[in-house]
Enzyme design. Structure first.
Site, PDB file in Angstrom:
ATOM      1  CG  ASN A 246      -0.478  -0.127   2.343  1.00 44.69           C
ATOM      2  OD1 ASN A 246       0.936  -0.505   2.834  1.00 44.69           O
ATOM      3  ND2 ASN A 246      -1.074   0.281   3.707  1.00 44.69           N
TER       4      ASN A 246
ATOM      5  N   GLY B 244       2.395  -5.601   7.525  1.00 44.02           N
ATOM      6  CA  GLY B 244       1.318  -6.178   6.551  1.00 44.02           C
ATOM      7  C   GLY B 244       0.308  -6.439   7.374  1.00 44.02           C
TER       8      GLY B 244
ATOM      9  CB  THR C 113       1.138 -12.261   6.668  1.00 45.67           C
ATOM     10  OG1 THR C 113       0.053 -12.240   5.600  1.00 45.67           O
ATOM     11  CG2 THR C 113       2.582 -12.860   6.158  1.00 45.67           C
ATOM     12  N   GLY C 114       1.388 -11.630   9.856  1.00 47.13           N
ATOM     13  CA  GLY C 114       1.980 -11.136  10.996  1.00 47.13           C
ATOM     14  C   GLY C 114       2.266 -12.465  12.111  1.00 47.13           C
TER      15      GLY C 114
ATOM     16  CD  GLU D 247       4.073  -0.725  13.507  1.00 46.78           C
ATOM     17  OE1 GLU D 247       3.111  -0.601  13.842  1.00 46.78           O
ATOM     18  OE2 GLU D 247       5.311  -0.117  14.079  1.00 46.78           O
TER      19      GLU D 247
ATOM     20  CB  CYS E 184      -2.254   0.288   8.681  1.00 47.33           C
ATOM     21  SG  CYS E 184      -1.256   1.891   8.693  1.00 47.33           S
TER      22      CYS E 184
ATOM     23  CD  GLU F 284       8.219   0.274  11.222  1.00 46.87           C
ATOM     24  OE1 GLU F 284       7.040   0.367  10.632  1.00 46.87           O
ATOM     25  OE2 GLU F 284       9.033  -0.513  10.621  1.00 46.87           O
TER      26      GLU F 284
HETATM   27  P1  NAD Z   1       0.401  -9.500   3.797  1.00 42.34           P
HETATM   28  O1  NAD Z   1       0.273  -9.468   5.144  1.00 42.34           O
HETATM   29  O2  NAD Z   1      -0.393 -10.157   2.920  1.00 42.34           O
HETATM   30  O3  NAD Z   1       1.669  -9.192   3.169  1.00 42.34           O
HETATM   31  C1  NAD Z   1       2.931  -8.126   3.545  1.00 42.34           C
HETATM   32  C2  NAD Z   1       4.270  -8.636   3.083  1.00 42.34           C
HETATM   33  O4  NAD Z   1       4.507 -10.002   3.688  1.00 42.34           O
HETATM   34  C3  NAD Z   1       4.432  -8.824   1.969  1.00 42.34           C
HETATM   35  O5  NAD Z   1       5.615  -8.382   1.598  1.00 42.34           O
HETATM   36  C4  NAD Z   1       4.207 -10.457   1.344  1.00 42.34           C
HETATM   37  O6  NAD Z   1       5.029 -10.847   0.415  1.00 42.34           O
HETATM   38  C5  NAD Z   1       5.146 -10.769   2.852  1.00 42.34           C
HETATM   39  N1  NAD Z   1       4.403 -12.290   3.238  1.00 42.34           N
HETATM   40  C6  NAD Z   1       3.504 -12.966   2.976  1.00 42.34           C
HETATM   41  N2  NAD Z   1       3.552 -14.342   3.445  1.00 42.34           N
HETATM   42  C7  NAD Z   1       4.723 -14.320   4.293  1.00 42.34           C
HETATM   43  C8  NAD Z   1       5.044 -15.265   5.284  1.00 42.34           C
HETATM   44  N3  NAD Z   1       4.706 -16.271   5.420  1.00 42.34           N
HETATM   45  N4  NAD Z   1       6.557 -14.722   5.824  1.00 42.34           N
HETATM   46  C9  NAD Z   1       7.049 -13.821   5.633  1.00 42.34           C
HETATM   47  N5  NAD Z   1       6.407 -12.891   4.670  1.00 42.34           N
HETATM   48  C10 NAD Z   1       5.376 -12.991   4.243  1.00 42.34           C
HETATM   49  O7  NAD Z   1      -0.179  -7.718   3.850  1.00 42.34           O
HETATM   50  P2  NAD Z   1      -0.438  -6.689   2.520  1.00 42.34           P
HETATM   51  O8  NAD Z   1      -1.686  -7.364   1.771  1.00 42.34           O
HETATM   52  O9  NAD Z   1       0.539  -6.617   1.620  1.00 42.34           O
HETATM   53  O10 NAD Z   1      -0.856  -5.345   3.102  1.00 42.34           O
HETATM   54  C11 NAD Z   1      -2.138  -4.983   3.728  1.00 42.34           C
HETATM   55  C12 NAD Z   1      -2.157  -5.199   5.153  1.00 42.34           C
HETATM   56  O11 NAD Z   1      -1.011  -4.571   5.824  1.00 42.34           O
HETATM   57  C13 NAD Z   1      -3.404  -4.550   5.779  1.00 42.34           C
HETATM   58  O12 NAD Z   1      -3.977  -5.440   6.745  1.00 42.34           O
HETATM   59  C14 NAD Z   1      -2.924  -3.254   6.226  1.00 42.34           C
HETATM   60  O13 NAD Z   1      -3.872  -2.779   7.485  1.00 42.34           O
HETATM   61  C15 NAD Z   1      -1.553  -3.663   6.939  1.00 42.34           C
HETATM   62  N6  NAD Z   1      -0.573  -2.710   7.045  1.00 42.34           N
HETATM   63  C16 NAD Z   1      -0.407  -2.171   8.254  1.00 42.34           C
HETATM   64  C17 NAD Z   1       0.467  -1.011   8.638  1.00 42.34           C
HETATM   65  C18 NAD Z   1       0.735  -0.633  10.075  1.00 42.34           C
HETATM   66  O14 NAD Z   1       1.618   0.123  10.128  1.00 42.34           O
HETATM   67  N7  NAD Z   1       0.197  -1.191  10.916  1.00 42.34           N
HETATM   68  C19 NAD Z   1       0.854  -0.312   7.455  1.00 42.34           C
HETATM   69  C20 NAD Z   1       0.490  -0.644   6.283  1.00 42.34           C
HETATM   70  C21 NAD Z   1      -0.301  -1.895   5.828  1.00 42.34           C
END
Ligand code: NAD
Length: 502
Positions: free
Chosen positions: A176, A250, A254-255, A272, A306, A480
């Protein structure tokens, strides 16, 4: 190597820069945008297999990027490990200077980065430029922070608390804000003496790879590296024995996987994650003014933030009038390709996300929801979604509970402040929230009762890179930004030193 030798000698946005290799180049010409590489140990590398992201407005292929192998991961890890001790030994002030030079380099390349950001992420060009501006200012803000030793004198004792770098760090970035979120991780990691390996999202790899390519002009080999890849890459990086730290931004889903993977070697994690931010609108607000702001903070970046407003909670006395004002302002937002004049909402970023958001539209008919505005999507090429507000859906509907991460938002009512607080906190997320009222004492009081990492009064989404940011509950772990963000890349060490000989 001293970064004074790697820093550019010109902090202006135009003119020439002297690079690590001793060459002088015009600002704005450090990068070629025709090929995209992994960056391992200071070298640009291709891979046997490649892939490409999709332009979400046109559904055409974006440039091809590497698919890293396990062997690429091992080599990047070894290079980072080798770079760690020499980089940690570089004086803090010199690392700050290298970062400032990097910020200048990025500023000089702003237009090219912005253009590709619109092409691969989909956001309108004015917001792409804004992301670049904020990225540059975040790097500068990180470089301005200090992390001094804390000293206490006690007779013959001197107690020193100091912050030593953890080691190799991995930065995993979502799609994003692919540039901003990568720069935040790079800046905090390298200024505290830790090499950083960036993994961009497979949906938006182009900008992240170029960012790290650019960084090679300011940092020694192995200090800032990038690997792009497929679904295996995140797992290989988080399971690898070398990194001491994973900084992940993310989804909550996934977190949790990242944390489980990191637990095997007790890597430090900063997570995050997702959010379901409520905006609480009291009955004394200027309805038209506040409705215009709420609509903006709900639909900015097509709802893919987010911290976007994801639940609009309005006092029952004014909810109908407030809804009508929201509808009026939402109808003004133009949806379209990011380079078209006046576009406010670009497409949703990728087909998977597009299908997920459309699932919430399917619920409208299934659950007989009331559409205040929007509700129907345009169809045709591109992942375009019409900004949509649902008037008072069931409190246990998916739209109220889950994070769509797209431009569809529920409007909900409350009868008094206690109920507003209860509803705002009735979620496993806890990222951000806002309270809106002319009565600041009332709003401040409500704000203190919200369970979220950031709570604003009469604004939303205001960020200061020198102030810590993080989530409560399942919105994250750690911080962060700010000094807390720097400390998250460090061990705290306490030294009980003596002043006199035995
Ligand atoms: P996602 O969790 O699908 O992916 C995030 C990253 O993780 C990508 O680079 C992806 O390739 C990687 N990934 C996927 N599987 C993994 C694994 N098993 N191990 C390690 N890495 C892996 O998230 P997204 O769809 O890219 O982003 C949207 C989400 O992110 C939303 O829920 C949003 O709220 C959140 N977000 C949070 C913040 C914050 O600061 N809190 C900021 C931006 C986005």
């Amino acid at each position: 190597m001293s970064p004074s030798a790697v820093a550019t000698d010109d902090h202006g946005a135009s003119g020439t820069a002297t690079l690590r290799n001793g060459h002088s180049v015009e600002h704005g010409s450090l990068l070629s945008w025709t090929a995209f590489y992994n960056v391992i140990d200071g070298k640009l590398e291709t891979t046997r297999e490649t892939r490409c992201g999709i332009n979400p407005a046109t559904e055409q292929n974006n440039p091809s990027v590497p698919i890293s192998t396990k062997e690429d991961v091992d080599r990047a890890m070894e290079a980072a490990k080798k770079a760690f001790k020499p980089w940690a030994a570089v004086p803090y002030a010199e690392r700050q200077k290298a970062l400032l030079a990097f910020a200048d380099g990025l500023e000089a390349e702003k237009e090219a980065f912005s253009k590709f950001l619109t092409q691969e992420q989909g956001k309108p060009i004015q917001f792409a430029r804004r992301e670049l501006d904020i990225a540059v200012s975040w790097i500068r803000a990180s470089a301005a922070l200090e992390l001094p030793e804390e000293r206490t004198e006690d007779g013959d004792k001197e107690i020193v608390v100091r912050y030593t770098p953890l080691g190799v760090a991995v930065g995993i970035v979502p799609w994003n804000f692919p540039i901003l979120l990568a720069t935040g991780k790079i800046a905090a990691s390298v200024v505290t003496g830790n090499p950083m390996i960036i993994k961009p999202s497979p949906f938006t790899p182009v900008g992240g790879l170029k960012l790290v390519e650019l960084a090679q002009n300011y940092f020694p080999p192995g200090v800032v590296q990038a690997l792009s890849g497929d679904d295996n890459l995140g797992i290989w990086l988080t399971e690898h024995p070398i990194p001491a730290k994973i900084s992940f931004t993310g989804s909550t889903f996934t977190g949790k996987k990242v944390m489980a993977s990191a637990a095997k070697t007790l890597k430090r994690v900063t997570l995050e994650l997702g959010g379901k931010d409520p905006a609480i609108i009291c009955d004394d607000v200027d309805i038209d003014d506040v409705a215009s702001k709420i609509a903006t903070f709900a639909f900015l970046n097509s709802g893919q933030i987010c911290l976007a407003i994801k639940r609009i909670l309005v006092h029952e006395k004014i909810i109908d009038e407030f809804r009508d004002a929201l509808v009026k302002h939402t109808k003004l937002f133009k949806v379209g390709e990011g380079n078209e004049e006046g576009v406010f909402l670009g497409p949703v970023q990728n087909s998977m996300q597009f299908e997920r958001v459309k699932g919430f539209f399917a619920d409208i008919e299934k659950e007989g929801m009331n559409v205040a505005v929007g509700g129907k999507n345009p169809g045709g090429k591109g992942y375009f979604i019409t900004p949509t507000i649902i008037d008072r859906p069931a409190e246990d509907s998916r739209l109220v509970i889950e994070e769509p991460f797209g431009p569809i938002v529920p409007l909900l009512s409350f009868a008094n402040d206690e109920e507003a607080i209860y509803k705002a906190n009735n979620t496993h997320y806890g990222l951000g929230a806002s309270v809106w009222s002319k009565n600041v004492a009332r709003a401040n009081g409500v704000a203190r009762q919200i369970e979220a990492g950031t709570v604003w009064v009469n604004c939303h989404f205001e960020m200061d890179p020198s102030i810590p940011f993080g989530g409560h509950k399942q919105s994250g772990i750690g911080n962060e930004q700010g000094v807390a963000g720097l400390k998250s890349y460090c061990n705290s060490q306490t030294l009980y030193l003596r002043k006199s000989n035995l």
